[in-house]
Design a protein around this motif. Structure first.
Motif, PDB file in Angstrom:
ATOM      1  N   TRP A 162    -116.285 -99.310 -70.439  1.00  0.00           N
ATOM      2  CA  TRP A 162    -117.625 -99.442 -69.914  1.00  0.00           C
ATOM      3  C   TRP A 162    -118.644 -99.556 -71.047  1.00  0.00           C
ATOM      4  CZ3 TRP A 162    -119.531-101.372 -65.920  1.00  0.00           C
ATOM      5  CH2 TRP A 162    -120.817-101.081 -65.475  1.00  0.00           C
ATOM      6  N   LEU A 163    -119.883 -99.853 -70.675  1.00  0.00           N
ATOM      7  CA  LEU A 163    -121.050 -99.977 -71.554  1.00  0.00           C
ATOM      8  C   LEU A 163    -121.103-101.293 -72.318  1.00  0.00           C
ATOM      9  CD1 LEU A 163    -121.433 -96.332 -72.934  1.00  0.00           C
ATOM     10  CD2 LEU A 163    -122.736 -97.433 -71.117  1.00  0.00           C
ATOM     11  N   GLN A 164    -120.324-102.299 -71.882  1.00  0.00           N
ATOM     12  CA  GLN A 164    -120.518-103.640 -72.395  1.00  0.00           C
ATOM     13  C   GLN A 164    -121.706-104.261 -71.663  1.00  0.00           C
ATOM     14  OE1 GLN A 164    -116.791-105.940 -73.055  1.00  0.00           O
ATOM     15  NE2 GLN A 164    -115.781-104.208 -72.050  1.00  0.00           N
ATOM     16  N   GLU A 165    -122.494-105.063 -72.364  1.00  0.00           N
ATOM     17  CA  GLU A 165    -123.673-105.649 -71.745  1.00  0.00           C
ATOM     18  C   GLU A 165    -123.343-106.933 -70.979  1.00  0.00           C
ATOM     19  OE1 GLU A 165    -127.010-106.069 -74.392  1.00  0.00           O
ATOM     20  OE2 GLU A 165    -127.568-103.987 -73.957  1.00  0.00           O
ATOM     21  N   THR A 166    -124.211-107.263 -70.045  1.00  0.00           N
ATOM     22  CA  THR A 166    -124.051-108.454 -69.218  1.00  0.00           C
ATOM     23  C   THR A 166    -123.948-109.713 -70.074  1.00  0.00           C
ATOM     24  OG1 THR A 166    -125.354-107.391 -67.494  1.00  0.00           O
ATOM     25  CG2 THR A 166    -125.112-109.782 -67.342  1.00  0.00           C
ATOM     26  N   SER A 167    -123.042-110.599 -69.668  1.00  0.00           N
ATOM     27  CA  SER A 167    -122.818-111.850 -70.391  1.00  0.00           C
ATOM     28  C   SER A 167    -122.950-113.026 -69.423  1.00  0.00           C
ATOM     29  CB  SER A 167    -121.423-111.853 -71.022  1.00  0.00           C
ATOM     30  OG  SER A 167    -120.428-112.058 -70.018  1.00  0.00           O
ATOM     31  N   ASP A 168    -122.634-114.218 -69.915  1.00  0.00           N
ATOM     32  CA  ASP A 168    -122.616-115.416 -69.074  1.00  0.00           C
ATOM     33  C   ASP A 168    -121.224-115.692 -68.516  1.00  0.00           C
ATOM     34  OD1 ASP A 168    -125.311-116.002 -69.242  1.00  0.00           O
ATOM     35  OD2 ASP A 168    -125.098-117.207 -71.055  1.00  0.00           O
ATOM     36  N   ARG A 169    -120.361-114.692 -68.521  1.00  0.00           N
ATOM     37  CA  ARG A 169    -119.011-114.894 -67.986  1.00  0.00           C
ATOM     38  C   ARG A 169    -119.072-115.351 -66.521  1.00  0.00           C
ATOM     39  NH1 ARG A 169    -115.084-112.180 -64.928  1.00  0.00           N
ATOM     40  NH2 ARG A 169    -112.954-112.705 -65.559  1.00  0.00           N
ATOM     41  N   VAL A 170    -118.295-116.375 -66.204  1.00  0.00           N
ATOM     42  CA  VAL A 170    -118.192-116.853 -64.830  1.00  0.00           C
ATOM     43  C   VAL A 170    -117.143-116.013 -64.108  1.00  0.00           C
ATOM     44  CG1 VAL A 170    -117.583-118.807 -63.356  1.00  0.00           C
ATOM     45  CG2 VAL A 170    -118.870-119.192 -65.482  1.00  0.00           C
ATOM     46  N   MET A 171    -117.540-115.418 -63.000  1.00  0.00           N
ATOM     47  CA  MET A 171    -116.654-114.509 -62.278  1.00  0.00           C
ATOM     48  C   MET A 171    -115.652-115.280 -61.420  1.00  0.00           C
ATOM     49  SD  MET A 171    -119.290-111.420 -61.285  1.00  0.00           S
ATOM     50  CE  MET A 171    -120.570-112.509 -60.656  1.00  0.00           C
ATOM     51  N   GLU A 172    -114.465-114.718 -61.312  1.00  0.00           N
ATOM     52  CA  GLU A 172    -113.389-115.339 -60.556  1.00  0.00           C
ATOM     53  C   GLU A 172    -113.084-114.526 -59.305  1.00  0.00           C
ATOM     54  OE1 GLU A 172    -110.098-115.578 -63.217  1.00  0.00           O
ATOM     55  OE2 GLU A 172    -111.172-116.773 -64.720  1.00  0.00           O
ATOM     56  N   ALA A 173    -112.503-115.176 -58.328  1.00  0.00           N
ATOM     57  CA  ALA A 173    -112.113-114.487 -57.096  1.00  0.00           C
ATOM     58  C   ALA A 173    -111.151-113.357 -57.424  1.00  0.00           C
ATOM     59  CB  ALA A 173    -111.463-115.464 -56.129  1.00  0.00           C
ATOM     60  N   GLY A 174    -111.420-112.200 -56.857  1.00  0.00           N
ATOM     61  CA  GLY A 174    -110.570-111.034 -57.082  1.00  0.00           C
ATOM     62  C   GLY A 174    -111.002-110.155 -58.228  1.00  0.00           C
ATOM     63  N   ASP A 175    -111.975-110.612 -59.035  1.00  0.00           N
ATOM     64  CA  ASP A 175    -112.499-109.770 -60.112  1.00  0.00           C
ATOM     65  C   ASP A 175    -113.200-108.544 -59.524  1.00  0.00           C
ATOM     66  OD1 ASP A 175    -111.740-111.240 -62.330  1.00  0.00           O
ATOM     67  OD2 ASP A 175    -113.647-112.302 -62.525  1.00  0.00           O
TER      68      ASP A 175
END
Length: 343
Positions: A176-189
């Motif tokens: 935990w405590l990683q900051e928000t990124s531009d990662r594209v979320m996948e189904a089931g994440d």
């Protein structure tokens, strides 16, 4: 948060003086707790340049005059936040300076009826912002898209800003405590977040949830860590009563399985009001290094924290509830549903 251009002098008895940014006195004239408004003196280098020591001295002279007038010779001055330069200037004038935090934090910890009313309203508005984000959650969305919705809805409801950027998904939820990124979320994440909103009325709205992206059923690992985080949350909330000592709470708190302990959250409990406030209650494993004495009291508002994520595991779950401590026990202020209620 950037430039010390707003401060107040609050004597034990006598008039309260607010020092405000130049030509903004009109913004506070309606405050019945303020008796006088003066322009602030800034000693910060960006505002004062090479006159910074001169300005710090002018600041100290004005404060010492107020102190002498309200409290007489030998009075102590308690300051909650101070830079080196004004402290040096006060010392040169022979003024005894003490830390105000033990007094201000203790005073803020016990909420009045009006404060509790404001907190309920702010939490309700914060949960509406969460609902808007939940409605938009879908595969293909970025973490930053979700955070933007939360921020937009907070401001639209009269809130102010976000204190952190703690919204992550998939493997970025552990640790935990990683900051928000531009990662594209996948189904089931798994997407997990901590609101950390300065919301309506300037009140801190601090709720955490974890959601499955898309319509897929949770994996066995997701079920396990979610159920454990929920169990920790419910167990620790049930312990909250006026008079319970902080160490007693830590000793009786939910025993975390060893596989998750290295990634545990920094604390189990913290106060909440206009921000993160006293008290801060640590895990028993961390007591020798950081724990301190105290007890829970009626009308404290606290946040109960839980994070479960195994070292080396793909994902983690962050949950948090905002709670009012009443004479009979805890009253949960945050009512947004949990994901495992629908599994």
């Amino acid at each position: 948060m950037h430039n010390a251009c707003r401060y107040a002098f609050v004597p034990a008895s006598g008039p309260v003086v607010l020092f405000d940014y130049s030509r903004t006195q009109h913004l506070s004239r309606h405050l019945e707790t303020i008796n006088e408004i003066r322009p602030a003196i800034s000693w910060d280098f960006f505002a004062a340049g090479d006159r910074y020591r001169e300005q710090a001295t002018s600041w100290a002279n004005e404060i010492s005059e107020l102190l002498w007038r309200s409290s007489g010779n030998g009075a102590r001055l308690a300051i909650d936040r101070a830079d080196l330069l004004p402290l040096e200037a006060l010392h040169q004038l022979g003024i005894e300076v003490v830390d105000a935090k033990p007094y201000t934090e203790a005073a803020r910890a016990i909420k009045s009826f009006e404060e509790i009313k404001s907190i309920r309203d702010a939490v309700s508005a914060g949960e509406r912002a969460m609902a808007a984000m939940h409605s938009a959650l879908a595969p293909g969305e970025r973490e930053s898209d979700m955070l933007a919705i939360l921020s937009l809805e907070n401001i639209a409801s009269g809130g102010e800003y976000m204190e952190t950027r703690l919204l992550t998904s998939g493997p970025r939820t552990n640790p935990w405590l990683q900051e928000t990124s531009d990662r594209v979320m996948e189904a089931g994440d798994m997407m997990a977040f901590d609101t950390d909103l300065i919301g309506r009325h300037g009140v801190f709205v601090d709720i955490s949830r974890a959601w499955i992206v898309g319509d897929l059923k949770p994996t066995d690992e997701q079920r396990t860590i979610y159920d454990l985080a929920r169990e920790q949350l419910e167990c620790n909330m049930a312990l909250l009563r006026p008079g319970v000592e902080f160490r007693e709470f830590a000793e009786k708190a939910w025993p975390m399985p060893e596989i998750y302990a290295p990634n545990r959250y920094a604390e189990m409990i913290h106060g909440a009001g206009l921000g993160v406030e006293y008290p801060l209650v640590y895990y028993i494993q961390d007591w020798e290094a950081a724990g301190y004495d105290g007890q829970f009291e009626e009308n404290m508002v606290v946040c109960v924290e839980s994070y479960i994520g195994a070292v080396g595991g793909r994902e983690g779950v962050k949950l948090e509830q905002q709670v009012l401590i009443t004479s009979t026990g805890p009253e949960v202020l945050s009512h947004y549903r949990f994901e495992n209620d629908r599994w």
